[in-house]
Design an enzyme around this catalytic site. Structure first.
Site, PDB file in Angstrom:
ATOM      1  N   SER A   7      30.933  -0.260  -2.675  1.00 25.95           N
ATOM      2  CA  SER A   7      31.778   0.864  -2.258  1.00 25.95           C
ATOM      3  C   SER A   7      30.907   2.116  -2.274  1.00 25.95           C
ATOM      4  O   SER A   7      29.852   2.132  -2.919  1.00 25.95           O
ATOM      5  CB  SER A   7      32.986   1.016  -3.186  1.00 25.95           C
ATOM      6  N   PHE A 210      21.875  17.547 -12.902  1.00 24.58           N
ATOM      7  CA  PHE A 210      23.179  16.893 -12.963  1.00 24.58           C
ATOM      8  C   PHE A 210      23.250  15.960 -14.182  1.00 24.58           C
ATOM      9  O   PHE A 210      24.260  15.924 -14.893  1.00 24.58           O
ATOM     10  CB  PHE A 210      23.391  16.123 -11.649  1.00 24.58           C
TER      11      PHE A 210
END
Ligand code: FAD
Length: 288
Positions: A7, A210
């Site tokens: 996905s 991040f």
């Protein structure tokens, strides 16, 4: 070892150029036949309309199973459920339900006076509608706000018990980090699938920033390798090799689904998928 299902996560575009880039990303990755693709909801609820439009457009035009991210930030319960209902009416049946983060510069998540106070409340309300397959976030190296990993996993169990059917993890760089987390979840009675989130490193400086924010460990060997590759101009090659190796280790450990953070740049994700044997599926309309 069989070929995994996959996905892909996208973010909503904020400009015309961004729209083309997302479109390109969907077109490059759709032939890999993802189980679902998901579209993020800007931090602080900032892309509410753009997320909705991107989800609707991808759903209508690509035929892919799209999951809309939805957070509790800066909206009443009624507003949040109205957004969800809009998705249901368009035929979108998947939601990634999150608490979300406070807008930049503010001081931690504060629930809206009439809003959902936690992801558990949001998940429960979405589950009550009976209209959605609900996925949630999970943190192999614990969420930065969690007291410890046991508390974090106990909270994940509450999210599953409230009606979520699977969890997608924050990105990580060592397969053992995932395996330890998966084992601890099973021990805590969580039987829902936990989908590892894979970040092919598109932008080394951005990834370091991040990772620091999320509490993701970057192994020293990865740091050293990127320093060399940056000098040699071979960062894409390195990123593809590292992500492929991580995915391969996960598959060897019994994982059967991989969720990719694409950052709307499809090439690295596509190359990793190809290396793992996830290759374009012919669509019937293309050969009829
Ligand atoms: P929760 O799981 O609800 O909370 C995080 C942790 O904090 C918990 O595990 C628990 O340890 C602790 N905690 C929280 N509330 C309580 C409580 N009431 N009691 C005890 N402990 C508590 N952000 C966006 O803004 N938009 C997105 O589209 C988006 N997509 C994401 C997709 C994935 C797969 C992941 C992993 C994260 C995503 N995020 C997104 C980031 C996410 O919003 C932040 O990490 C946020 O800080 C936590 O959201 P959550 O739903 O995972 O939190």
């Amino acid at each position: 070892m069989s070929t995994p299902s996959v996905s892909f996560e996208f973010f909503p575009p904020k400009s015309l150029e961004g729209s083309f880039r997302l479109w390109d990303c969907v077109n490059v990755l759709a032939p890999l036949d993802p189980t679902f693709v998901s579209v993020t909801y800007g931090a602080g609820g900032t892309t509410r309309k753009l997320t909705h439009e991107a989800v609707g457009t991808i759903h209508r035009t690509s035929g892919l199973n799209v999951a809309a991210h939805l957070t509790c930030v800066d909206a009443t319960k009624a507003e949040t459920l109205e957004i969800a209902d809009g998705y249901a009416q368009e035929g979108v049946r998947e939601i990634v339900a999150l608490r979300g983060d406070a807008p930049k510069g503010s001081d931690g998540f504060k629930p809206h006076a009439e809003g959902f106070a936690s992801s558990v409340e949001l998940i429960g309300a979405l589950a009550d509608t009976g209209k959605f397959n609900i996925r949630v976030g999970a943190y192999p190296e614990k969420h930065p706000e969690a007291a410890d990993q046991a508390a974090d996993i106990a909270f994940l169990k509450r999210k599953i018990d409230a009606g979520a059917t699977s969890a997608i993890t924050q990105f990580f760089f060592e397969a053992d980090t995932f395996f330890r987390f998966r084992d601890a979840c099973v021990k805590a009675g969580i039987d829902a699938p936990i989908l590892p989130g894979i970040l092919p490193i598109e932008n080394w400086a951005g990834t370091q920033r991040f990772a620091k924010m999320c509490g993701t460990t970057i192994p020293q060997v990865v740091t050293d390798a990127f320093e060399h590759a940056t000098r040699d101009g071979t960062t894409d090659l390195l990123a593809t090799a590292l992500a492929t190796e991580l995915c391969d280790d996960l598959l060897q450990g019994g994982v059967d689904h991989l969720h990719f953070y694409t950052l709307n740049r499809p090439e690295l994700t596509r190359d990793v998928c190809h290396a793992l044997g996830v290759t374009p599926k012919g669509r019937l309309q293309n050969v009829a």
